[in-house]
Design a protein around this motif. Structure first.
Motif, PDB file in Angstrom:
ATOM      1  N   TYR A 200      -1.601   1.982   1.385  1.00 26.48           N
ATOM      2  CA  TYR A 200      -0.301   1.329   1.481  1.00 26.48           C
ATOM      3  C   TYR A 200       0.748   2.150   0.753  1.00 26.48           C
ATOM      4  CZ  TYR A 200       3.161  -2.173  -0.116  1.00 26.48           C
ATOM      5  OH  TYR A 200       4.302  -2.859  -0.411  1.00 26.48           O
TER       6      TYR A 200
ATOM      7  N   ASP B 187       5.578  -0.082   3.968  1.00 28.80           N
ATOM      8  CA  ASP B 187       6.313  -1.325   3.696  1.00 28.80           C
ATOM      9  C   ASP B 187       7.731  -1.018   3.197  1.00 28.80           C
ATOM     10  OD1 ASP B 187       7.017  -3.879   3.018  1.00 28.80           O
ATOM     11  OD2 ASP B 187       5.252  -4.268   1.768  1.00 28.80           O
TER      12      ASP B 187
ATOM     13  N   ARG C 185       4.756  -5.751  11.507  1.00 28.56           N
ATOM     14  CA  ARG C 185       4.976  -7.138  11.121  1.00 28.56           C
ATOM     15  C   ARG C 185       6.213  -7.649  11.856  1.00 28.56           C
ATOM     16  NH1 ARG C 185       3.533  -8.288   5.792  1.00 28.56           N
ATOM     17  NH2 ARG C 185       5.244  -9.777   5.818  1.00 28.56           N
TER      18      ARG C 185
ATOM     19  N   LYS D  27      -0.371   1.249   5.808  1.00 23.67           N
ATOM     20  CA  LYS D  27       0.636   0.183   5.916  1.00 23.67           C
ATOM     21  C   LYS D  27       1.867   0.681   5.163  1.00 23.67           C
ATOM     22  CE  LYS D  27       1.394  -4.566   4.244  1.00 23.67           C
ATOM     23  NZ  LYS D  27       0.696  -5.750   3.707  1.00 23.67           N
TER      24      LYS D  27
ATOM     25  N   CYS E  34       6.964  -2.723  -2.892  1.00 18.97           N
ATOM     26  CA  CYS E  34       7.491  -4.065  -3.182  1.00 18.97           C
ATOM     27  C   CYS E  34       7.064  -4.535  -4.566  1.00 18.97           C
ATOM     28  CB  CYS E  34       7.031  -5.059  -2.126  1.00 18.97           C
ATOM     29  SG  CYS E  34       7.743  -4.742  -0.509  1.00 18.97           S
ATOM     30  N   GLY E  35       5.926  -4.069  -5.037  1.00 20.76           N
ATOM     31  CA  GLY E  35       5.455  -4.481  -6.353  1.00 20.76           C
ATOM     32  C   GLY E  35       5.963  -3.589  -7.473  1.00 20.76           C
TER      33      GLY E  35
ATOM     34  N   CYS F 295       5.693  -2.245   8.209  1.00 20.10           N
ATOM     35  CA  CYS F 295       5.899  -3.534   7.559  1.00 20.10           C
ATOM     36  C   CYS F 295       7.365  -3.600   7.153  1.00 20.10           C
ATOM     37  CB  CYS F 295       4.959  -3.639   6.356  1.00 20.10           C
ATOM     38  SG  CYS F 295       5.117  -5.179   5.454  1.00 20.10           S
TER      39      CYS F 295
ATOM     40  N   TYR G 217       9.032  -6.728   8.267  1.00 18.01           N
ATOM     41  CA  TYR G 217       9.269  -8.160   8.449  1.00 18.01           C
ATOM     42  C   TYR G 217      10.047  -8.491   9.733  1.00 18.01           C
ATOM     43  CZ  TYR G 217       9.353  -6.147   3.799  1.00 18.01           C
ATOM     44  OH  TYR G 217       9.159  -5.289   2.755  1.00 18.01           O
TER      45      TYR G 217
ATOM     46  N   TRP H 214      -4.357  -7.622  -0.394  1.00 20.84           N
ATOM     47  CA  TRP H 214      -3.179  -8.294  -0.945  1.00 20.84           C
ATOM     48  C   TRP H 214      -3.328  -9.798  -1.139  1.00 20.84           C
ATOM     49  CZ3 TRP H 214       0.479  -6.910  -3.947  1.00 20.84           C
ATOM     50  CH2 TRP H 214       1.569  -7.748  -4.141  1.00 20.84           C
TER      51      TRP H 214
ATOM     52  N   ASP I 209       1.124 -11.092  10.261  1.00 21.61           N
ATOM     53  CA  ASP I 209       0.630 -10.998   8.880  1.00 21.61           C
ATOM     54  C   ASP I 209      -0.838 -11.420   8.794  1.00 21.61           C
ATOM     55  OD1 ASP I 209       0.694 -10.179   6.296  1.00 21.61           O
ATOM     56  OD2 ASP I 209       2.118 -11.677   5.577  1.00 21.61           O
ATOM     57  N   MET I 210      -1.375 -11.221   7.590  1.00 26.13           N
ATOM     58  CA  MET I 210      -2.821 -11.304   7.413  1.00 26.13           C
ATOM     59  C   MET I 210      -3.331 -12.748   7.412  1.00 26.13           C
ATOM     60  SD  MET I 210      -2.853  -8.204   4.697  1.00 26.13           S
ATOM     61  CE  MET I 210      -1.506  -8.798   3.739  1.00 26.13           C
TER      62      MET I 210
ATOM     63  N   ASP J 184       6.351 -12.612   4.822  1.00 29.17           N
ATOM     64  CA  ASP J 184       5.012 -12.765   4.254  1.00 29.17           C
ATOM     65  C   ASP J 184       4.430 -14.162   4.482  1.00 29.17           C
ATOM     66  OD1 ASP J 184       5.772 -10.323   3.309  1.00 29.17           O
ATOM     67  OD2 ASP J 184       5.002 -10.655   1.285  1.00 29.17           O
TER      68      ASP J 184
ATOM     69  N   ASP K 293      -3.938  -2.536  -0.413  1.00 25.18           N
ATOM     70  CA  ASP K 293      -2.502  -2.793  -0.325  1.00 25.18           C
ATOM     71  C   ASP K 293      -1.831  -2.213  -1.567  1.00 25.18           C
ATOM     72  OD1 ASP K 293       0.075  -4.659  -0.124  1.00 25.18           O
ATOM     73  OD2 ASP K 293      -0.991  -4.890   1.774  1.00 25.18           O
ATOM     74  N   ASP K 294      -0.735  -2.789  -1.965  1.00 22.87           N
ATOM     75  CA  ASP K 294       0.059  -2.319  -3.104  1.00 22.87           C
ATOM     76  C   ASP K 294      -0.804  -2.251  -4.378  1.00 22.87           C
ATOM     77  OD1 ASP K 294       2.316  -1.530  -4.399  1.00 22.87           O
ATOM     78  OD2 ASP K 294       3.478  -3.352  -4.007  1.00 22.87           O
TER      79      ASP K 294
HETATM   80  C1  GLA Z   1       5.370  -7.108   0.886  1.00 25.42           C
HETATM   81  C2  GLA Z   1       4.461  -7.180   2.109  1.00 25.42           C
HETATM   82  C3  GLA Z   1       3.135  -7.782   1.705  1.00 25.42           C
HETATM   83  C4  GLA Z   1       2.491  -6.961   0.603  1.00 25.42           C
HETATM   84  C5  GLA Z   1       3.455  -6.822  -0.580  1.00 25.42           C
HETATM   85  C6  GLA Z   1       2.955  -5.833  -1.611  1.00 25.42           C
HETATM   86  O1  GLA Z   1       5.716  -8.363   0.413  1.00 25.42           O
HETATM   87  O2  GLA Z   1       5.062  -7.913   3.123  1.00 25.42           O
HETATM   88  O3  GLA Z   1       2.267  -7.869   2.814  1.00 25.42           O
HETATM   89  O4  GLA Z   1       2.153  -5.701   1.105  1.00 25.42           O
HETATM   90  O5  GLA Z   1       4.731  -6.384  -0.154  1.00 25.42           O
HETATM   91  O6  GLA Z   1       3.808  -5.717  -2.691  1.00 25.42           O
END
Ligand code: GLA
Length: 680
Positions: free
Chosen positions: A375, A411, A487, A409, A383-384, A467, A469, A289, A522-523, A491, A324-325
């Motif tokens: 993911y 989310d 998490r 993961k 989220c995307g 995930c 938040y 990501w 987070d990463m 982010d 990820d996404d």
């Molecule tokens: C959220 C997560 C991020 C990532 C994006 C992908 O914002 O917190 O870490 O995975 O979604 O869309």
């Protein structure tokens, strides 16, 4: 004494000369616009400083009024200007830029002269007319322009210092500066050519699950590996050091790993715990990501895996390669590579054209002795805006297992809309921020409980990474839904503000960290990051040392977020200090908390399995901290101790009852990471 006529004449001529120099260059009041100075010295919460344009690079506009000039920034922001007493005044029109219409930003503009607050705007919101700011600066050496987050986080805090200018006496050369050094420097000594076995000393697996463990060992190749007392069901490939197989019986097996090369040999005990719990130390690896965001592809994932091996990171314990996404198809695809059926006729999730065969990708990664993750979201959309798992949880869990994935993961994203009964809304608008079920614990837990249960039914170990938040104090119930990490915060981005604020939020969850359950801040944001817009991390070198040190003290999952093919020496060095990594991977699984604050210095302490203490002297301030430290009892450290600097891998001092003082110098935004071990 009487002066001669000549002397008088010379003095007068001198005065005239001086006056004409002053007259020409200094006495004339002159305007210096802030935008004429280097605005890149600013630190800010997101994006890059704008000169005469907004953060989104549009004309600067506050409550309908457009300004030709100004400095735009994103909270939390700080810009230091060196005046050296040469500026008489500063003025500006401040406010939130109209470009964030539809959101609810709030900020406060503040001015500090030599550390003293000179002016503040009060809280400002979107639509507030620009507020005039005007201060006199006679004698002031340094001016700091600050924008705070207004107390509600820094989402969409696009702040403008419009028409910002100084009145100086005679075109004085003002300049901006950033007090944090930008020069990278390397602290970690290179590992020797002789073998050294690194990585965690405990490994969890469930009975019947496929076992995969690659012995992380640095040193010259070829290397020959051994594993004494390997339990029945497991076998070692002597050349690669990869252990595979299956354990059927619960139990703890202590294996002695060995590595031998032309330069010598090494061994290390590994405790294999076959039982219910996995991820007995925080997962370490890479996630797509923070560098590729919506541009990820199978090819990029394979290249990241190859780089993990080639860079030698694998020999320091880095294992997971996580997608990820954006491996799924998108609901509104302008891009043909993510356009297509979301699910097939049987409801099975369909990977997008950039991915295709997921099993083949997993095999590629496994063959290298690495593990692979993906993911999804419990909502209908990630989220995307790609296909999520809502209504297909069982099928998806089965699919991941069929493809032989090792990590999920999961989310929250659009799940808030499911609760609100509007699952088809824009996923971005129904993310955590507008989550109406925030106080409804059942609603928060439910989707993770469902997926957690399905993952557990699969015939393989799948690390479950929640995930959402940090909503509803996830650390208190994450374990009960089968979560291995969660998490705790929003982010991360590669800014000081982001890393600092996330770090300051971690203590509240610390008591819940334990083997198999990790708080996830987070990463990592080191190396070339950028969410599809690659650039070197904006964190300064000292900030990066602090970031890695804190994440290790926190027992955080360590997921590298950068482009693995662009690892520079500094980044590689940051990620390969085995003594630092050992703090993260300590089997006791405690999370450090801040035990003492001295001004801007925060002292974090983590208890380690061997009775030692890892201590981070973390300087969050803008000045170097120099002190003689002696409050060891406040850190829970007593008696004779050997002090080791973990970044430099050097013993640096002994302290005991008579000689308890330790001289400490911590760079601004930097860290000293020490280990205190009791000596008899
Ligand atoms: C959220 C997560 C991020 C990532 C994006 C992908 O914002 O917190 O870490 O995975 O979604 O869309």
């Amino acid at each position: 004494m009487k002066k001669s006529v000549l002397q008088r004449f010379n003095a007068l001529a001198g005065l005239i000369t001086i006056f004409s120099i002053i007259g020409a260059h200094q006495l004339v009041a002159q305007t210096v616009w802030l935008d004429q100075l280097d605005l890149n010295a600013a630190t800010q919460g997101y994006g890059t400083p704008g000169k005469n344009r907004s953060i989104d690079r549009k004309p600067i506009t506050i409550a309908g009024k457009t300004f030709q000039r100004g400095f735009s920034t994103h909270a939390v922001s700080s810009l230091q200007v060196l005046l050296e007493g040469k500026a008489n005044s500063f003025s500006a029109q401040v406010g939130i830029d109209d470009e964030v219409t539809g959101h609810e930003p709030a900020v406060e503009f503040e001015l500090y002269g030599d550390g003293k607050k000179l002016w503040s705007s009060g809280i400002m919101r979107l639509g507030d007319a620009a507020r005039p700011c005007s201060v006199t600066l006679i004698g002031v050496q340094k001016l700091e322009l600050v924008v705070t987050d207004g107390g509600n986080g820094n989402y969409y805090d696009h702040a403008d210092w419009a028409d910002a200018k100084f009145e100086t006496t005679g075109g004085a050369a003002l300049s901006t500066y950033n007090p944090i050094s930008g020069e990278p420097y390397i602290l970690t000594p290179k590992p020797p050519a002789s073998p050294r076995i690194n990585g965690s000393s405990v490994f969890g697996v469930r009975p019947g699950s496929p076992f995969l463990f690659r012995i992380p060992a640095t040193g010259e190749r070829p290397m020959l590996f051994s594993a004494n007392e390997l339990p029945a069901g497991l076998k070692l490939d002597e050349k690669t050091g990869i252990i595979t197989g299956k354990l059927l019986k619960e139990g703890t097996y202590v294996v002695t790993l060995g590595a031998k090369n032309a330069k010598g040999k090494a061994d290390k005990k590994l405790r294999i715990v076959c039982g219910n719990r996995i991820a007995l130390t925080p997962p370490m690896g890479w996630n797509s990501w923070n560098c590729f965001a919506g541009e990820v592809s199978a090819d990029k994932v394979k290249r990241a895996a190859a780089a993990m091996i080639k860079s030698d990171l694998v020999n320091h314990g880095w294992t997971y390669i996580n997608i990820d996404d954006f491996w799924q198809n998108h609901r509104d695809p302008k891009d043909s590579t993510i356009r297509g059926q979301l699910r097939d006729d049987r409801g099975n999730i369909v990977p997008n054209a950039r991915f295709g065969n997921m099993k083949e990708l997993a095999d590629y990664v496994h063959n290298a002795g690495l593990k692979i993750g993906l993911y999804s979201s419990p909502g209908p959309w990630t989220c995307g805006g790609c296909a999520g798992s809502y209504g297909f949880e069982k099928q998806d869990a089965e699919r991941y297992a069929l493809w032989e994935f090792d990590y999920l993961k999961y989310d929250w994203c659009s799940y808030g809309g499911v609760i609100d009964g509007m699952p088809n809304n824009d996923p971005y608008k129904i993310s955590s921020l507008s989550y109406k079920g925030g106080n409804n614990l059942n609603a928060a837990v439910r989707p993770f409980k469902i997926m957690g249960a399905y993952l557990r039914q699969q015939p393989r170990d799948i690390v479950f990474s929640l995930c959402q938040y940090g909503m509803s104090d996830v650390w208190k119930w994450g374990d009960s839904v089968g979560g291995n990490c969660w998490r705790t915060t929003n982010d991360i981005t590669d800014t000081w503000t982001s890393v600092k604020n996330i770090a300051l939020e971690q203590d509240k969850a610390a008591a819940w960290a334990k083997p198999g359950n990790w708080n996830d801040p987070d990463m990592l944001v080191v190396g070339t990051v950028g969410w599809g817009n690659p650039h070197p991390s904006k964190l300064k070198p000292d900030e990066q040392y602090l970031h890695i040190s804190l994440w290790c003290l926190f027992s955080a999952p360590l997921l590298i977020g950068c482009d693995m093919e662009k690892l520079d020496d500094f980044t590689l060095n940051l990620l390969t200090n085995d003594e630092v990594i050992a703090v993260d991977q300590d089997p006791l699984g405690r999370q450090a908390t801040c035990k003492q604050t001295i001004g801007d210095l925060r002292i974090y302490v983590k208890e380690m399995e061997d009775g030692s203490h890892a201590v981070g002297f973390c300087n969050l301030g803008l000045e170097r901290a120099t002190l003689s430290y002696k409050d060891f009892d406040k850190l829970g450290i007593y008696g004779k101790q050997q002090v080791r600097d973990l970044w430099r891998q050097k013993n640096i001092a002994h302290i005991d009852g008579n000689n308890k003082e330790l001289a400490i110098t911590v760079p601004a935004h930097g860290v000293l990471l020490y280990k205190f071990s009791g000596v008899k």
